[in-house]
Design an enzyme around this catalytic site. Structure first.
Site, short mmCIF file in Angstrom:
data_model
loop_
_atom_site.label_atom_id
_atom_site.label_comp_id
_atom_site.label_asym_id
_atom_site.label_seq_id
_atom_site.Cartn_x
_atom_site.Cartn_y
_atom_site.Cartn_z
N HIS A 246 0.84 -1.18 0.00
CA HIS A 246 0.00 0.00 0.00
C HIS A 246 0.88 1.24 0.00
O HIS A 246 0.70 2.12 -0.83
CB HIS A 246 -0.95 0.01 1.20
CG HIS A 246 -1.99 1.10 1.13
ND1 HIS A 246 -3.08 1.15 1.95
CD2 HIS A 246 -2.07 2.21 0.34
CE1 HIS A 246 -3.81 2.22 1.65
NE2 HIS A 246 -3.21 2.88 0.69
N GLU B 277 0.68 8.01 -3.78
CA GLU B 277 1.57 7.60 -2.69
C GLU B 277 2.82 8.48 -2.64
O GLU B 277 3.28 8.85 -1.56
CB GLU B 277 1.96 6.12 -2.85
CG GLU B 277 0.82 5.15 -2.59
CD GLU B 277 0.27 5.27 -1.17
OE1 GLU B 277 1.07 5.24 -0.21
OE2 GLU B 277 -0.96 5.44 -1.03
N HIS C 233 2.92 10.98 0.50
CA HIS C 233 3.83 10.40 1.48
C HIS C 233 5.30 10.59 1.13
O HIS C 233 6.11 10.96 1.98
CB HIS C 233 3.53 8.92 1.66
CG HIS C 233 2.12 8.63 2.07
ND1 HIS C 233 1.62 8.99 3.30
CD2 HIS C 233 1.08 8.03 1.41
CE1 HIS C 233 0.34 8.62 3.40
NE2 HIS C 233 0.01 8.04 2.26
#
Length: 347
Positions: free
Chosen positions: A75, A137, A141
């Protein structure tokens, strides 16, 4: 699931390794050796040395229609604070919010074919749009991993930060094989294990516990927590939470086919304080200095080791990343020089 569609599209110039963003002045941070993030000694240390948020979570998921039947898929790799707080939902650097991460990875000079195979195999999106997933992502992040900031690296090239983020995450997923950790304890898909037994299996395999999360009583994700030292060394630590699962849970079978996974040693990452060993050159002659040179290929044992392809005459260098040699290049106009064994710089 934390996945969401990026709220805004950022206008980007056509990707070109030779027309990268203007050269940025690297920060000359003095990094103390072997100080672990979130420790009492880490207070006030420059964000180029240790992540400003403190920890990074390796989030692996069990999604029945994604990936091989005997592997967890990715993930994300999420920066969190030392107390478990999350970063901002829109990321930490708007100038590096991208919507074309797939293209950037494919075109980055150090990218080999294997990483794109691994990205598609082990980091797929349940929507089928892998690029959007990866771009999310990275933007949310990856831009919050302060040690990856371009200004932290004097030899930074366009999209080195993107490549390093994803290749590091894939390397950690491979090293910390959750499927094997559970299977070695007799816990396999199609069963209804007690979550306490799953915690015990992970503790046995890795020496620390993980956060195990469920959705509607079925296993959904397992989170491993890492602290960082020496800029890019990941040290596995205990999770702050046991997770949302309780009692007997469903560990459903996947619809995919199994893959053959080479046997590997599991457990916390060890860190050596000795000088890196000299790699074997696959081409080049060392420029008469006795230092290693030539493009390195295959596996490597010292993460971060670098070797000039041709010291003083080429802008390319090999770098050991997560057990494999990858080809990198200096910024435009700079050349790679070897100073000591497996130590290089661009000038």
């Amino acid at each position: 699931m934390k996945f969401m569609t990026l709220a805004a599209s950022v206008a980007l110039a056509a990707l070109s390794l030779t027309s990268a963003r203007p050269m940025l002045a690297a920060r000359q941070a003095t990094c103390p050796a072997n100080v672990l993030s979130c420790s009492s000694a880490s207070s006030g240390i420059d964000g180029c040395c240790l992540p400003t948020m403190g920890t990074l979570l390796l989030v692996q998921q069990w999604y029945t229609t994604l990936g091989p039947s005997n592997q967890f898929t990715m993930h994300g790799l999420w920066p969190d604070t030392c107390s478990g707080g999350q970063g901002p939902s829109n990321g930490c650097d708007s100038s590096r919010v991208y919507t074309d991460v797939q293209t950037r990875l494919e075109n980055y000079s150090g990218t080999g074919a294997s990483i794109m195979d691994d990205m598609n195999t082990y980091w797929g999106s349940y929507t089928g749009d892998n690029n959007s997933f990866w771009s999310h992502e990275w933007s949310k992040h990856g831009t919050c991993v302060s040690t990856l900031a371009p200004t932290c690296h004097s030899d930074w090239v366009q999209d080195q930060d993107v490549y390093t983020f994803f290749s590091t995450a894939l390397g950690l997923r491979k090293q910390y094989d959750l499927y094997a950790a559970l299977a070695n304890a007799g816990i396999t898909p199609g069963s209804n294990p007690n979550v306490s037994d799953m915690h015990a299996a992970i503790q046995t395999a890795f020496g620390v516990d993980a956060e195990i999360n469920c959705a509607s009583g079925a296993l959904s994700e397992i989170w491993l927590t890492f602290n960082i030292q020496n800029g890019n060394q990941y040290v596995l630590g205990n999770a702050l939470s046991q997770g949302s699962c309780s009692g007997s849970i469903s560990y459903p079978e996947k619809s995919g086919s199994p893959v053959t996974v080479p046997s590997s040693t599991t457990g916390p990452i060890s860190h050596s304080t000795t000088q890196p060993s000299t790699p074997t050159s696959t081409s080049g002659s060392g420029s008469g200095s006795g230092l290693p040179s030539g493009r390195q290929t295959g596996s490597c044992s010292t993460n971060g080791a670098t070797v000039c392809v041709s010291s003083g005459s080429s802008n390319q260098y090999s770098k050991c990343n997560s057990g494999s040699w990858n080809l990198n290049q200096c910024k435009k106009g700079l050349v790679c020089y070897s100073d000591t064994q497996t130590s290089t710089h661009c000038a």
